[in-house]
Design a protein around this motif. Structure first.
Motif, PDB file in Angstrom:
ATOM      1  N   ASN A   1      -9.761 -44.022 -11.981  1.00 52.21           N
ATOM      2  CA  ASN A   1     -10.949 -45.233 -11.642  1.00 52.21           C
ATOM      3  C   ASN A   1     -11.450 -46.360 -10.877  1.00 52.21           C
ATOM      4  O   ASN A   1     -12.183 -46.786  -9.936  1.00 52.21           O
ATOM      5  CB  ASN A   1     -11.503 -45.618 -13.072  1.00 52.21           C
ATOM      6  CG  ASN A   1     -12.970 -46.381 -13.413  1.00 52.21           C
ATOM      7  OD1 ASN A   1     -14.028 -45.303 -12.728  1.00 52.21           O
ATOM      8  ND2 ASN A   1     -12.719 -47.038 -13.583  1.00 52.21           N
TER       9      ASN A   1
ATOM     10  N   THR B   1     -11.288 -40.799 -23.494  1.00 52.49           N
ATOM     11  CA  THR B   1     -10.315 -41.885 -24.308  1.00 52.49           C
ATOM     12  C   THR B   1     -10.500 -43.437 -23.337  1.00 52.49           C
ATOM     13  O   THR B   1     -11.031 -44.374 -24.067  1.00 52.49           O
ATOM     14  CB  THR B   1      -9.174 -41.922 -24.855  1.00 52.49           C
ATOM     15  OG1 THR B   1      -8.658 -42.197 -23.395  1.00 52.49           O
ATOM     16  CG2 THR B   1      -9.081 -40.221 -25.242  1.00 52.49           C
ATOM     17  N   ASP B   2     -10.795 -43.457 -22.088  1.00 56.21           N
ATOM     18  CA  ASP B   2     -11.109 -44.572 -20.952  1.00 56.21           C
ATOM     19  C   ASP B   2     -12.589 -44.711 -20.999  1.00 56.21           C
ATOM     20  O   ASP B   2     -12.673 -44.416 -20.091  1.00 56.21           O
ATOM     21  CB  ASP B   2      -9.963 -44.693 -20.155  1.00 56.21           C
ATOM     22  CG  ASP B   2     -10.120 -45.223 -19.055  1.00 56.21           C
ATOM     23  OD1 ASP B   2      -9.219 -46.869 -19.726  1.00 56.21           O
ATOM     24  OD2 ASP B   2     -10.384 -45.704 -17.823  1.00 56.21           O
ATOM     25  N   THR B   3     -12.204 -45.999 -21.437  1.00 57.29           N
ATOM     26  CA  THR B   3     -13.835 -46.225 -21.222  1.00 57.29           C
ATOM     27  C   THR B   3     -14.603 -46.947 -20.206  1.00 57.29           C
ATOM     28  O   THR B   3     -15.902 -46.134 -19.966  1.00 57.29           O
ATOM     29  CB  THR B   3     -14.155 -47.467 -22.193  1.00 57.29           C
ATOM     30  OG1 THR B   3     -13.716 -47.015 -23.965  1.00 57.29           O
ATOM     31  CG2 THR B   3     -15.089 -48.142 -22.737  1.00 57.29           C
TER      32      THR B   3
ATOM     33  N   SER C   1      -5.894 -38.363 -19.542  1.00 56.59           N
ATOM     34  CA  SER C   1      -5.622 -38.688 -19.592  1.00 56.59           C
ATOM     35  C   SER C   1      -5.836 -40.291 -19.419  1.00 56.59           C
ATOM     36  O   SER C   1      -6.066 -40.391 -18.070  1.00 56.59           O
ATOM     37  CB  SER C   1      -3.867 -38.843 -18.625  1.00 56.59           C
ATOM     38  OG  SER C   1      -3.123 -39.557 -18.976  1.00 56.59           O
ATOM     39  N   PRO C   2      -5.439 -41.288 -20.706  1.00 61.46           N
ATOM     40  CA  PRO C   2      -5.591 -42.332 -20.203  1.00 61.46           C
ATOM     41  C   PRO C   2      -5.413 -42.874 -19.053  1.00 61.46           C
ATOM     42  O   PRO C   2      -5.270 -44.157 -18.114  1.00 61.46           O
ATOM     43  CB  PRO C   2      -5.387 -42.915 -22.019  1.00 61.46           C
ATOM     44  CG  PRO C   2      -4.891 -42.456 -22.641  1.00 61.46           C
ATOM     45  CD  PRO C   2      -4.517 -40.803 -21.702  1.00 61.46           C
ATOM     46  N   VAL C   3      -3.809 -43.419 -18.727  1.00 63.34           N
ATOM     47  CA  VAL C   3      -2.995 -43.502 -17.901  1.00 63.34           C
ATOM     48  C   VAL C   3      -3.783 -43.371 -16.198  1.00 63.34           C
ATOM     49  O   VAL C   3      -3.948 -43.570 -15.606  1.00 63.34           O
ATOM     50  CB  VAL C   3      -1.648 -43.429 -17.880  1.00 63.34           C
ATOM     51  CG1 VAL C   3      -1.595 -43.973 -16.647  1.00 63.34           C
ATOM     52  CG2 VAL C   3      -1.071 -44.299 -18.647  1.00 63.34           C
TER      53      VAL C   3
ATOM     54  N   ALA D   1      -6.744 -41.535 -16.050  1.00 61.97           N
ATOM     55  CA  ALA D   1      -7.592 -42.032 -15.921  1.00 61.97           C
ATOM     56  C   ALA D   1      -8.184 -43.191 -15.298  1.00 61.97           C
ATOM     57  O   ALA D   1      -9.092 -43.775 -14.624  1.00 61.97           O
ATOM     58  CB  ALA D   1      -8.518 -41.898 -17.298  1.00 61.97           C
ATOM     59  N   GLU D   2      -7.687 -44.615 -16.203  1.00 59.50           N
ATOM     60  CA  GLU D   2      -7.371 -45.819 -15.118  1.00 59.50           C
ATOM     61  C   GLU D   2      -6.790 -45.647 -13.843  1.00 59.50           C
ATOM     62  O   GLU D   2      -7.819 -45.872 -13.040  1.00 59.50           O
ATOM     63  CB  GLU D   2      -6.630 -46.608 -15.935  1.00 59.50           C
ATOM     64  CG  GLU D   2      -6.391 -48.181 -15.866  1.00 59.50           C
ATOM     65  CD  GLU D   2      -5.336 -48.638 -16.946  1.00 59.50           C
ATOM     66  OE1 GLU D   2      -5.417 -49.898 -16.362  1.00 59.50           O
ATOM     67  OE2 GLU D   2      -5.428 -48.077 -17.246  1.00 59.50           O
TER      68      GLU D   2
ATOM     69  N   ALA E   1     -13.592 -45.525 -17.769  1.00 61.95           N
ATOM     70  CA  ALA E   1     -13.855 -44.203 -16.693  1.00 61.95           C
ATOM     71  C   ALA E   1     -14.926 -43.074 -17.218  1.00 61.95           C
ATOM     72  O   ALA E   1     -16.232 -42.569 -16.712  1.00 61.95           O
ATOM     73  CB  ALA E   1     -12.207 -42.934 -16.757  1.00 61.95           C
TER      74      ALA E   1
END
Length: 896
Positions: free
Chosen positions: A292, A318-320, A284-286, A288-289, A322
């Motif tokens: 990280n 999708t989070d670069t 999940s992008p959120v 993962a951010e 992470a």
């Protein structure tokens, strides 16, 4: 128009159509058009049997197109009911002017249309059950959701649910307290409350049709899978509890991509995370951010303990930032493993596929080329250890910016493929040419493969040699020694095959003849073949091979042992004078000599017949230079040939090919002034000193025998120099790191030759100032030697440094100096950087521990003192050498 909402109203006046109602005429036309579209579709006035909507709210919230954009619209379907839940005789539409959230649009719509807000009418327990059921249906992505409550109660449920949904989920559904007509097979998802008793009693058939339309649900398999996955954990229960108690954080709702992400985020806030949660949250992008930023150590521990799981999950991250963290940990693990952990291209999965492109983007954005080449060096020992797998990764390396010209040591040829193609096709195929083009030492590889090859035609062998030699000349050092090893290996294979000297001599002669008119390749092939042949037959060469040797020595440099073998063979003949016929050479390679005697008549056996009785001296018998006249004391620099005769110059190793090229340029009729091009430290001075040593020992062609090599000082009196050497034709002048333009023209007119050195930038700058220099100078490119070649050079000069510093230098110190200089001393080049490192380490050791042995650890400490690198605590692996010529905007020159 009221603040944040635009309100328009339509009424049915005649029973045959609708008309605009007077009121706020400031509403833009697109809002009237959007309202009319919904009115004509399904949000019309209630049927005639519903005489009053004041006691039951018939409300709908829908995200609809308004002009070119989409807005929330709150609709009241009225028939009587002013100041209650409805409006009298009309349908009222309230559009949100700005991009507001669904929960705010519901609240603002109630206020803008003037209807009465719904008071709490449901017991809390019943409300909780209804909210949970609706949320479960939303998660399962049902297209029809029926709330088991009347319109007023459903309005409470909708308000509570909208506060818990991300905007993307809310916009996908039409939210109605009471749908009056069956929705049919629309693409839009619908939610509705149940009909009240009065409505059902007035028209039971329509009520049943609406209910049945909501029972005919279409369920998304993906949504059901998501629901089942959430039900396996405690997250869903924790989320529903927070929704019921209205504890959902609005910022989380706005930032979440979908409901599943919001559920995970809400659950994380109420309990401590572990590595079991990472794989699910990191995609999940959120989430993962947040992971990280707040729990980087958790990601690292997850990758370390479950590398295979991480390798599969990273493809969906999708989070670069992470993805970079996971990939960094995976690369460290990959260096310890042989299986393909990070999904590199291999022979089994050559690609390119989407993951390879994604992996290229991640690696290129996170690491510089120097770091990447270290990774690749590890992969070549592990996942790419098989040559076929390494070949599958060539395109991947190119995409990373690691091209084979700048990073040749990262590329490997496939020897088995070369042998199979040559033995099957018996010719040089495109595949064979490609494999040699990527090999760092193609000539050495060819020598290694010779014993495995079936007999090939001389033309095929020469074509192979030319391909390998061209690849070698593009910046990789192999040179004369490697080329000679090819001929030696071929001759050895022929001897094992036939065990007959005459037959082998014939095949060697055919090979050399095929290599002509390339004098250099032909001469080296002859030398390499003779080296092996003399071990088998000490009296070689005989017959036609002897005649060929005699012809070639007139025009080609041959090493002393070959010249000695020719002389010995000639002495065994009576009389023994060298034939001078050019019959054995191809027409394109013949060099006419006016002094040549007639051709030798053919003879039987392996020995030539009698020759012309007039004796002639052998070509190489008198090439040793005469000592210079005592009166000639050079006042403008250093006399290098005298220094070579006195043993003052260091031995030159690994530069035979460059020295041969230098001699060839000087021996030309035109453009016989060499310009040695190379970066500082690559050994330009060493090549010139190697020429001086050859002149001193007499191992040069007759045209250079007795020449004097003068090295000019930086600031030289041009007039005095010209007066000093005027009338002499035995002088070669050397000018390093500059071109004395004022001397070039006078020297050229006098027939004197000049050897200049400098970098590519120096050459380009001088030619820009005076383009006439291109007609005078012939460029000769010098590449930095490889680490292996540098070690050989250090071994050659070791005795001098041991004598100077009065200590012993161990082998590991030489190897370590070459590796460290190549990797860390980027401002200097091999071999000079490695020699300086050895000199510095030996000087320090001689001062602090006289008589000790210089070993690798002392060399590492010397590097620590010279730079900011701290390498003394560990031994670094060998790094590929970047030995190439950087074009500075001018021409790219090949060796002559």
């Amino acid at each position: 128009m009221t603040g944040e909402m635009v309100v328009v109203q339509w009424a049915d006046l005649t029973g045959t159509g609708f008309s605009r109602q007077p009121g706020d005429n400031k509403a833009p036309a697109e809002y009237w058009a959007a309202a009319e579209a919904m009115l004509q579709a399904d949000l019309t006035q209630p049927p005639e049997f519903i005489r009053d909507t004041g006691t039951h709210p018939v409300w709908t919230l829908r995200h609809v197109p308004v002009g070119r954009r989409r807005r929330w619209c709150f609709v009241v379907q009225g028939r009587r009911g002013d100041n209650k839940f409805g409006v009298a005789g009309a349908c009222r539409f309230a559009f949100a002017v700005n991009d507001v959230e669904a929960c705010d649009a519901w609240r603002l719509g109630i206020a803008a249309t003037g209807v009465r807000p719904v008071e709490p009418v449901m017991p809390e327990a019943v409300l909780v059950d209804c909210v949970k059921e609706v949320l479960l249906d939303v998660i399962a992505a049902r297209d029809r959701i029926l709330v088991g409550a009347e319109p007023a109660e459903t309005a409470q449920v909708i308000a509570r649910v909208l506060h818990a949904l991300p905007e993307s989920e809310a916009r996908a559904i039409s939210w109605s307290t009471c749908v009056l007509f069956p929705p049919g097979r629309r693409r839009r998802r619908e939610l509705s409350g149940a009909w009240p008793k009065e409505f059902r009693a007035a028209d039971p058939r329509l009520a049943r049709a609406v209910t049945e339309s909501f029972e005919e649900q279409i369920v998304s398999p993906r949504g059901v899978a998501r629901l089942l996955e959430l039900q396996k954990t405690d997250e869903l229960g924790e989320f529903l509890d927070q929704v019921v108690h209205e504890q959902i954080v609005p910022a989380w709702r706005r930032d979440s991509r979908d409901l599943g992400e919001l559920i995970s985020r809400t659950a994380r806030s109420s309990r401590r995370l572990g590595i079991d949660d990472v794989a699910r949250l990191i995609v999940s992008p959120v989430a993962a951010e947040e992971l990280n930023a707040g729990h980087p150590e958790l990601i690292s521990r997850w990758v370390a303990e479950r590398p295979d799981e991480a390798a599969g999950v990273v493809r969906r991250v999708t989070d670069t930032a992470a993805a970079h963290r996971i990939l960094d940990e995976l690369i460290q693990a990959q260096s310890r493993l042989r299986h393909n952990l990070i999904g590199l291209p291999t022979a089994a999965v050559p690609g390119p596929d989407p993951w390879h492109r994604r992996l290229t983007e991640l690696l290129s954005s996170a690491y510089n080329p120097h770091t990447l080449q270290g990774f690749v060096a590890d992969w070549l020992q592990g996942v790419w250890a098989d040559p076929d797998d390494a070949a599958a990764g060539r395109e991947f390396l190119q995409a990373l910016g690691l091209d084979r010209h700048r990073y040749p040591r990262l590329y490997r040829a496939r020897p088995d493929r070369i042998v199979a193609d040559l033995n099957l096709q018996r010719k040089v195929t495109d595949s064979v040419a490609i494999e040699f083009s990527v090999e760092p030492d193609p000539l050495a590889l060819l020598a290694q493969l010779c014993p495995k090859l079936r007999p090939l035609s001389p033309r095929t062998v020469v074509e192979l040699i030319e391909i390998a030699d061209r690849s070698n000349a593009s910046g990789r050092d192999g040179g004369t020694e490697a080329l000679a090893s090819v001929a030696s290996a071929l001759t050895g294979a022929w001897l094992q095959e036939s065990n007959a000297g005459p037959a082998v001599e014939e095949r060697l002669g055919d090979l050399v003849m095929e290599a002509l008119p390339n004098q250099r390749i032909a001469g080296v092939l002859l030398s390499g073949g003779m080296h092996t042949l003399l071990k088998y037959d000490g009296e070689a060469p005989h017959g036609k091979l002897l005649e060929l040797c005699q012809q070639m020595r007139e025009h080609t440099y041959l090493p002393p042992f070959v010249m000695s073998a020719i002389s010995a063979a000639e002495r065994r003949l009576v009389p023994a004078y060298p034939p001078s016929s050019s019959a054995l050479l191809p027409a394109s390679a013949r060099i006419e000599s006016p002094a040549a005697p007639p051709a030798v008549p053919p003879a039987t056996g392996n020995h030539p017949g009698p020759v012309k009785s007039e004796p002639q001296p052998l070509v190489m018998e008198s090439v040793l230079p005469l000592p210079p006249e005592p009166a000639l004391l050079f006042r403008f620099g250093k006399e290098l040939t005298q220094a070579a005769q006195a043993g003052e110059l260091s031995p030159v190793v690994g530069r035979d090919r460059e020295i041969d090229h230098l001699i060839q340029i000087i021996s030309r009729r035109t453009r016989n002034n060499p310009f040695l091009i190379g970066e500082p430290g690559v050994g330009k001075t060493a090549v010139i000193e190697g020429l001086a040593q050859r002149i001193a020992t007499g191992t040069v062609p007759p045209t250079l025998a007795g020449k004097l090599l003068y090295g000019l000082e930086p600031e030289v009196d041009g007039a005095g120099l010209l007066a000093e050497i005027d009338g002499r034709d035995d002088v070669l002048l050397v000018v390093e790191d500059r071109i004395p333009v004022e001397l070039v023209a006078p020297l050229s007119r006098r027939g004197l030759r000049l050897i200049a050195t400098g970098t590519a930038a120096d050459y380009d700058r001088e030619l820009t100032r005076d383009r006439r220099l291109t007609r005078i100078f012939q460029p000769l490119l010098l590449a930095a030697p490889t680490v292996t070649a540098t070690v050989t050079i250090l071994e050659a000069v070791r005795a001098q440094y041991e004598k100077h510093h009065q200590l012993s230098i161990a082998d590991d110190a030489l190897a370590e100096a070459a590796r460290l200089a190549d990797r860390h001393l980027g401002d200097r080049h091999l071999p000079s950087a490695a020699v300086d490192l050895i000199d510095d380490a030996a000087a320090w050791l001689a001062v602090h521990n006289p008589g000790a042995i210089l070993r690798a650890d002392v060399v590492r400490e010397a590097l620590d003192r010279q730079s900011d690198h701290r390498v003394s605590a560990r031994t670094l692996p060998d790094a590929p050498s970047v030995s190439g010529f950087k074009d500075e905007g001018g021409d790219v020159w090949m060796m002559a």
